[in-house]
Each structure stands twice: as structure tokens, then as C-alpha cells.
Design a protein around this motif. Structure first.
Motif, short mmCIF file in Angstrom:
data_model
loop_
_atom_site.label_atom_id
_atom_site.label_comp_id
_atom_site.label_asym_id
_atom_site.label_seq_id
_atom_site.Cartn_x
_atom_site.Cartn_y
_atom_site.Cartn_z
N PRO A 29 0.83 -1.20 0.00
CA PRO A 29 0.00 0.00 0.00
C PRO A 29 0.87 1.26 0.00
CG PRO A 29 0.13 -0.91 2.20
CD PRO A 29 0.88 -1.84 1.29
N GLN A 30 0.23 2.40 -0.23
CA GLN A 30 0.95 3.66 -0.15
C GLN A 30 1.45 3.84 1.27
OE1 GLN A 30 -1.28 7.03 -1.46
NE2 GLN A 30 0.34 8.47 -1.02
N ILE A 31 2.70 4.21 1.42
CA ILE A 31 3.29 4.36 2.75
C ILE A 31 2.79 5.66 3.36
CG2 ILE A 31 5.44 4.62 4.03
CD1 ILE A 31 6.73 2.88 1.84
N LEU A 32 2.15 5.57 4.54
CA LEU A 32 1.60 6.75 5.19
C LEU A 32 2.54 7.29 6.26
CD1 LEU A 32 -2.07 5.51 5.52
CD2 LEU A 32 -1.10 6.98 3.77
N SER A 33 3.26 6.42 6.93
CA SER A 33 4.24 6.77 7.97
C SER A 33 3.69 7.67 9.06
CB SER A 33 5.47 7.46 7.43
OG SER A 33 5.78 7.27 6.16
N GLY A 34 4.60 8.22 9.83
CA GLY A 34 4.23 9.08 10.95
C GLY A 34 4.27 10.54 10.57
N PRO A 35 3.99 11.40 11.54
CA PRO A 35 4.01 12.85 11.28
C PRO A 35 5.39 13.32 10.84
CG PRO A 35 3.03 12.36 13.41
CD PRO A 35 3.60 11.09 12.90
N LYS A 36 5.43 14.30 9.98
CA LYS A 36 6.68 14.88 9.50
C LYS A 36 6.86 16.25 10.14
CE LYS A 36 7.33 11.53 6.56
NZ LYS A 36 6.95 10.39 7.36
N PRO A 37 8.00 16.50 10.77
CA PRO A 37 8.21 17.79 11.44
C PRO A 37 8.12 18.98 10.50
CG PRO A 37 10.10 16.33 11.77
CD PRO A 37 9.12 15.61 10.92
N THR A 38 8.41 18.79 9.22
CA THR A 38 8.36 19.91 8.28
C THR A 38 6.95 20.21 7.79
OG1 THR A 38 8.88 18.38 6.50
CG2 THR A 38 10.73 19.58 7.49
N SER A 39 5.97 19.39 8.18
CA SER A 39 4.58 19.62 7.78
C SER A 39 3.77 20.22 8.91
CB SER A 39 3.95 18.30 7.33
OG SER A 39 4.58 17.82 6.18
N PHE A 40 4.38 21.16 9.62
CA PHE A 40 3.73 21.78 10.78
C PHE A 40 2.40 22.42 10.43
CE2 PHE A 40 6.82 24.68 8.97
CZ PHE A 40 6.05 25.81 8.71
N GLN A 41 2.23 22.88 9.18
CA GLN A 41 0.98 23.55 8.82
C GLN A 41 -0.20 22.58 8.88
OE1 GLN A 41 3.32 22.69 6.65
NE2 GLN A 41 2.40 21.90 4.81
N HIS A 42 0.06 21.27 8.86
CA HIS A 42 -1.02 20.28 8.96
C HIS A 42 -1.35 19.94 10.40
CE1 HIS A 42 0.18 18.62 4.75
NE2 HIS A 42 -0.34 19.82 4.71
N ALA A 59 1.86 29.51 11.42
CA ALA A 59 2.24 29.12 12.77
C ALA A 59 3.16 27.90 12.69
CB ALA A 59 1.00 28.79 13.59
N HIS A 60 4.18 27.87 13.53
CA HIS A 60 5.12 26.75 13.58
C HIS A 60 5.18 26.25 15.02
CE1 HIS A 60 7.77 29.81 15.19
NE2 HIS A 60 7.48 30.54 14.11
N TYR A 61 6.07 25.33 15.30
CA TYR A 61 6.09 24.70 16.62
C TYR A 61 6.50 25.65 17.75
CZ TYR A 61 5.40 20.40 14.04
OH TYR A 61 4.88 19.44 13.24
N ASN A 62 7.10 26.78 17.45
CA ASN A 62 7.45 27.75 18.49
C ASN A 62 6.35 28.77 18.72
OD1 ASN A 62 9.92 26.62 19.06
ND2 ASN A 62 10.99 27.84 17.54
#
Length: 177
Positions: A29-42, A59-62
Motif C-alpha cells: 500500500p501507499q506508505i503513510l508513515s508518521g508525522p513529518k516535522p516539516t509539515s507543521f501547517q497540517h 504558525a510553527h512549533y514555536n
């Protein structure tokens, strides 16, 4: 017949017969994986002021923007699935269930705690609601978990890699049609 509130737990099942008979053709299947730190907007709620100059002011993590919620995926239609007929000895199967797989647990105390929790949240919500499902976060979750009223598959496609560069902000779940 007397009814009791309970939970049902299903334990591990043990395979009877030839293990080779249970194998299905491999598919990746398509690999979904875990959260990506560079996709903070999601993963963070974006306030209107974050969207004015879009990629420069997201907005970002800070930032003090709240976390959007858990990472979940929309239900998809059953296209691409193949139904397979499985034969088994129903009597043997039922005996196996009785002996090993099913146990019940009384939930009367759990029900009391759930009702008390719901009353507490409703009384402290700061707005007039009659159910936990009317709170903003749970409205979003309910939309995601609703299989019968889910959006069309093309409204919930996965982003292509090139689309991540645009820092597309995902809409609230209740806004997806």
C-alpha cells in the motif's frame, strides 16, 4: 432474559489447518508513515492572521497555536478490494470462541464515570451544548469517523510531494464536503 452492560474482549486466535491456505497475494500500500516535522501547517491550527502572508507567517512549533488533533485518515470507498469466500467448520469455530477467545467484563462503573465526565465537560464548556459531540474538537472527530456521510474519495486525496512546498493548509474536517 436479563441484560447486563459489559465489554467484550477478543483474545488471540490460533490457526488450525495449513498456514499456506491463509496467505493472500502480497500488495504494497501507499506508505503513510508518521508525522513529518516539516509539515507543521497540517498539525497546528492556523489562525486567520497566519494565513495573510501565508508561507511567511504560518504558525510553527514555536508559536502558541494549539495542536490540531490526532493524525487520522478518511475512510475510503471499497473499490480495489476483492471479496474472498472462506470456508470453515462453524461448530468447531463456535467451540473455539467459547473456550479461548471471548471474555466479558462488567461496565456498570465505567458507564457511571463516562456520564459524570460528560456532565463535567458540558457544564464547563463555556457554551450551551447538550452532548460531548457538540464540542469543537469532537465535532471534527465525529466528521472523520462518520463512514456513511464521508466525502468523495477525490476530496480526500493524499498530497503529492510537490504540493508540500506550497505549504497548503488543510481545511477543518467539518468544512470538507
Amino acid at each position: 432474559m436479563k441484560k447486563h452492560a459489559s465489554r467484550v474482549f477478543f483474545e488471540d486466535a490460533y490457526l488450525a489447518g495449513n498456514p499456506e491456505d491463509t496467505l493472500m497475494p502480497a500488495s504494497i500500500p501507499q506508505i503513510l508513515s508518521g508525522p513529518k516535522p516539516t509539515s507543521f501547517q497540517h498539525y497546528l491550527e492556523q489562525k486567520p492572521e497566519n494565513l495573510k502572508n501565508h508561507s511567511k507567517s504560518l504558525a510553527h512549533y514555536n508559536s502558541d497555536n494549539p495542536i490540531r488533533g490526532y493524525k487520522l485518515y478518511w475512510h475510503k470507498d471499497d473499490t480495489g478490494w476483492e471479496e474472498v469466500e472462506i470456508s470453515y467448520d462453524e461448530k468447531e469455530f463456535n467451540e473455539l470462541l467459547k473456550k479461548h477467545l471471548i471474555r466479558k467484563d462488567n461496565t456498570s462503573k465505567i458507564k457511571e464515570f463516562k456520564e459524570a465526565f460528560e456532565k463535567y465537560i458540558i457544564s464547563n464548556a463555556g457554551e450551551e451544548i447538550s452532548s460531548l459531540w457538540e464540542t469543537p474538537r469532537l465535532k471534527e472527530l465525529k466528521k472523520m469517523l462518520d463512514f456513511t456521510n464521508k466525502p468523495e474519495n477525490n476530496a480526500t486525496e493524499y498530497l503529492e510531494l510537490s504540493e508540500f512546498r506550497k505549504r497548503k493548509v488543510l481545511p477543518k474536517l467539518t468544512k470538507v464536503e
